[in-house]
Design a protein around this motif. Sequence first.
Motif, PDB file in Angstrom:
ATOM      1  N   LEU A   1      -7.929  -4.419   2.123  1.00 33.02           N
ATOM      2  CA  LEU A   1      -7.094  -3.449   1.415  1.00 33.02           C
ATOM      3  C   LEU A   1      -7.560  -3.275  -0.026  1.00 33.02           C
ATOM      4  O   LEU A   1      -7.615  -2.149  -0.547  1.00 33.02           O
ATOM      5  CB  LEU A   1      -5.639  -3.898   1.456  1.00 33.02           C
TER       6      LEU A   1
ATOM      7  N   LEU B   1      -8.957   0.212  -1.766  1.00 36.49           N
ATOM      8  CA  LEU B   1      -8.453   0.783  -3.013  1.00 36.49           C
ATOM      9  C   LEU B   1      -9.577   0.971  -4.037  1.00 36.49           C
ATOM     10  O   LEU B   1      -9.621   1.982  -4.742  1.00 36.49           O
ATOM     11  CB  LEU B   1      -7.362  -0.119  -3.588  1.00 36.49           C
TER      12      LEU B   1
ATOM     13  N   VAL C   1      -6.361   6.816  -0.151  1.00 36.37           N
ATOM     14  CA  VAL C   1      -6.433   5.649   0.724  1.00 36.37           C
ATOM     15  C   VAL C   1      -5.307   5.719   1.746  1.00 36.37           C
ATOM     16  O   VAL C   1      -4.142   5.940   1.394  1.00 36.37           O
ATOM     17  CB  VAL C   1      -6.339   4.340  -0.084  1.00 36.37           C
ATOM     18  N   THR C   2      -5.670   5.531   2.993  1.00 32.71           N
ATOM     19  CA  THR C   2      -4.712   5.503   4.099  1.00 32.71           C
ATOM     20  C   THR C   2      -4.627   4.098   4.645  1.00 32.71           C
ATOM     21  O   THR C   2      -5.656   3.478   4.934  1.00 32.71           O
ATOM     22  CB  THR C   2      -5.139   6.469   5.224  1.00 32.71           C
ATOM     23  N   ALA C   3      -3.421   3.577   4.772  1.00 36.50           N
ATOM     24  CA  ALA C   3      -3.194   2.281   5.417  1.00 36.50           C
ATOM     25  C   ALA C   3      -2.686   2.540   6.821  1.00 36.50           C
ATOM     26  O   ALA C   3      -1.737   3.300   7.018  1.00 36.50           O
ATOM     27  CB  ALA C   3      -2.185   1.453   4.630  1.00 36.50           C
TER      28      ALA C   3
ATOM     29  N   ALA D   1       1.393  -2.369   1.858  1.00 39.83           N
ATOM     30  CA  ALA D   1       0.181  -1.683   1.408  1.00 39.83           C
ATOM     31  C   ALA D   1       0.516  -0.535   0.462  1.00 39.83           C
ATOM     32  O   ALA D   1      -0.242  -0.257  -0.481  1.00 39.83           O
ATOM     33  CB  ALA D   1      -0.599  -1.167   2.616  1.00 39.83           C
TER      34      ALA D   1
ATOM     35  N   SER E   1      -1.624   2.649  -1.599  1.00 41.74           N
ATOM     36  CA  SER E   1      -1.985   3.481  -0.450  1.00 41.74           C
ATOM     37  C   SER E   1      -1.070   4.700  -0.388  1.00 41.74           C
ATOM     38  O   SER E   1       0.154   4.575  -0.434  1.00 41.74           O
ATOM     39  CB  SER E   1      -1.865   2.670   0.849  1.00 41.74           C
ATOM     40  N   ARG E   2      -1.669   5.877  -0.265  1.00 42.25           N
ATOM     41  CA  ARG E   2      -0.883   7.105  -0.287  1.00 42.25           C
ATOM     42  C   ARG E   2      -0.304   7.447   1.079  1.00 42.25           C
ATOM     43  O   ARG E   2       0.828   7.916   1.177  1.00 42.25           O
ATOM     44  CB  ARG E   2      -1.748   8.267  -0.779  1.00 42.25           C
TER      45      ARG E   2
END
Length: 277
Positions: free
Chosen positions: A44, A48, A58-60, A75, A80-81
Amino acid sequence: MGEPGFIAAALKWADLRPDVDPLAGTVRHDGRATGFSFADAAALEWALRLGESWQLPVTAITAGPPGAQAVLRDAAAFGSRRLVLVTADRDAPSEAIADALAPLLGGAAVVCCGDYSADRGSGSVPAFLAHRLEAAQALGLTGLTPGKRGCLAARRRLDGGRREHLQVTAPAVISVEPGAARLRRASLAGLRSAREAAVEVAEGAAARPSWVQVMRTVPYRPRPKMLPPPRDPLPRARLLALTGALTERTPPRLVRASCDEAADELIGYLKDRGYLI
C-alpha cells in the motif's frame, strides 16, 4: 490499450488472531481482529508513492466477504481514493481470486501486492493476476525506484546474499517484502473521512475449476522392508524365525542412581551399542 490511468493496491483481508477451539479444532473469527499483513502494508505504501510520483490516483481493492470493507477503509485513511470490494469466499483458491480481481484492474499501471498474507497463504495471487492481466510480473521485491511514468527500477533478493536489479515497465504486477517500505501514518482528517468513504461492491467472476483436484487422500504408510526368507523348511521354525522369537535380547533394566551415575550408565549403554567410541 490506452495509457494506464491508476495505481492499484491489492490487499488481502484476513484474521490476524483467529481463535481455535482446542477440543473441536474449529476456528472462530472476530471482525475486530482483522487486517492486512506487513507485506500488504508495504504494498500500500508503494502504491501511494507511485501514485504521487506519477500523478495517478490509487485504488485499494480486496476480495472477500462484506466484512472485508474494514481493510479498504483502513487504506482510505492513508490516501486511497477508490475502494473496491469484490465479493468472494474467504477460502477461495488463488486462481479464483485472480479471476475475480482481474476485470477491475485492466487499466492499472502497476498493481502492488504483498508477498504473503496475514493468514500465511501461498502468496501466488500476484502471479495468477499477472497472467490474467497479461502484464509483466516482478515478485518478492525488496525495494523500488520510480522513474518516468510507467517505468520503475526494482531490487529482488537472491540466494547467497546476492541481489537482482530489474527494469519494470507498465502494465505490471509486483509483490513486495515487508521490509520494502514502512506504511506512513494516517492523518486525523484521513481517519475521520475513511469512516464515511464509499466502497464499491462488485460481484466476483465465476471461479474456474482448479487445475489440481484431489480425488482421494491416502494416509502415509512406510514402504515394506525386504527381509531374506528363513532357510528352515519346517513351518514352525520358519514362523519362529519370522517373528524373531528365537533372537537373543538383552532384558530391560531399571536403574536407580544419582545424576552422575545415571549419566555414566547412559554413556556405557551408548558405547556398548556402538553409538559412541
